[in-house]
Design a protein around this motif. Structure first.
Motif, PDB file in Angstrom:
ATOM      1  N   LEU A  31      16.593  38.015  -4.919  1.00 61.35           N
ATOM      2  CA  LEU A  31      16.512  37.106  -6.054  1.00 61.35           C
ATOM      3  C   LEU A  31      16.946  37.845  -7.323  1.00 61.35           C
ATOM      4  O   LEU A  31      16.388  38.885  -7.668  1.00 61.35           O
ATOM      5  N   SER A  33      18.445  37.531 -11.508  1.00 56.77           N
ATOM      6  CA  SER A  33      18.441  36.669 -12.692  1.00 56.77           C
ATOM      7  C   SER A  33      19.623  36.972 -13.606  1.00 56.77           C
ATOM      8  O   SER A  33      20.377  37.927 -13.400  1.00 56.77           O
ATOM      9  N   SER A 113      18.530  30.844 -10.678  1.00 57.06           N
ATOM     10  CA  SER A 113      17.986  32.079 -11.245  1.00 57.06           C
ATOM     11  C   SER A 113      19.059  32.881 -11.984  1.00 57.06           C
ATOM     12  O   SER A 113      18.772  33.571 -12.959  1.00 57.06           O
ATOM     13  N   LEU A 189       9.818  31.142 -14.606  1.00 57.55           N
ATOM     14  CA  LEU A 189       9.769  32.271 -13.687  1.00 57.55           C
ATOM     15  C   LEU A 189       8.853  31.956 -12.508  1.00 57.55           C
ATOM     16  O   LEU A 189       9.207  32.201 -11.348  1.00 57.55           O
ATOM     17  N   ILE A 192      10.623  29.436 -10.111  1.00 57.86           N
ATOM     18  CA  ILE A 192      11.703  30.016  -9.311  1.00 57.86           C
ATOM     19  C   ILE A 192      11.151  30.937  -8.229  1.00 57.86           C
ATOM     20  O   ILE A 192      11.574  30.878  -7.058  1.00 57.86           O
ATOM     21  N   GLU A 193      10.208  31.776  -8.596  1.00 52.82           N
ATOM     22  CA  GLU A 193       9.642  32.712  -7.615  1.00 52.82           C
ATOM     23  C   GLU A 193       8.898  31.971  -6.510  1.00 52.82           C
ATOM     24  O   GLU A 193       8.989  32.342  -5.326  1.00 52.82           O
TER      25      GLU A 193
END
Length: 220
Positions: A31, A33, A113, A189, A192-193
């Motif tokens: 993942l 950003s 992301s 955040l 998305i996580e």
């Protein structure tokens, strides 16, 4: 060609599908950003393009295998042959479902992301990467269990559940701590996580089904 030989051939083709799905999972970058380095962002974008190409190949093979297995119904099958045919069809569908989860769920989260002004903490990044690695290894084990008739690999997939659950609990605990921070992007955040971890969990759930299908066949 006898039904048994035809199903042996189908199983080899299913192995080809499985390898491509594993390649999709392995190509999935950690993942990342918008705040990551330019090199990390470029690598992620390149990987997403590779995943799309692999997913198209999986779709084509999936259709061919189902058509081929469906034609076997024109021949009289024993109960054992019928059970094996149904198992092979189900495995093919499950592999295609994983490919769809990667392409339609994980890839869009990664894309989102890459455009988000979020910063993933080193601790969370490490945990997310470990979850992703465990899921990728479980997928490889399930594919090899089908390809090689390897019961031990199938059992190893099921035994991964405890480790994954512990990692998912670790993510939730970390999220609970971060939510109280005065970070204007903390909710984005968090979203998305959590989407990322839940989607990886779904990949593992389907992976377990493949392992269970193999074990069920060996028990009959």
């Amino acid at each position: 060609m006898t039904p048994d030989i035809a199903m042996d051939q189908a199983q080899l083709e299913i192995g080809r599908v499985g390898r491509r799905v594993c390649n999709m999972m392995n190509a999935l970058p950690p993942l990342t950003s918008k705040l990551a380095t330019q090199q990390e962002q470029s690598a992620a974008v390149e990987a997403l393009g590779k995943i799309e190409t692999l997913e198209q190949q999986v779709d084509i093979l999936h259709g061919h295998i189902l058509f081929y297995l469906g034609r076997l119904r024109k021949e009289p099958l024993s109960q054992a042959q019928s059970d094996r045919q149904i198992m092979l069809i189900s495995v093919t569908d499950q592999l295609e479902s994983i490919a769809d989860l990667i392409e339609d769920t994980l890839v869009p989260i990664m894309d989102k992301s890459l455009h988000a002004e979020i910063s993933i903490s080193p601790e969370m990044q490490s945990t997310l990467d470990e979850i992703q690695d465990k899921v990728a290894h479980a997928l490889l084990d399930s594919v090899n269990a089908i390809r090689r008739g390897d019961t031990q690999r199938a059992k190893r997939v099921l035994n991964t559940k405890r480790t994954l659950n512990a990692l998912l609990d670790k993510v939730l605990a970390h999220q609970a701590e971060r939510l109280v921070e005065h970070n204007p992007n903390r909710l984005q955040l968090f979203s998305i996580e959590m989407e990322w971890t839940e989607s990886l969990k779904r990949v593992y759930t389907v992976t377990k089904r493949i392992a269970k299908l193999h074990l069920r066949e060996k028990e009959t």
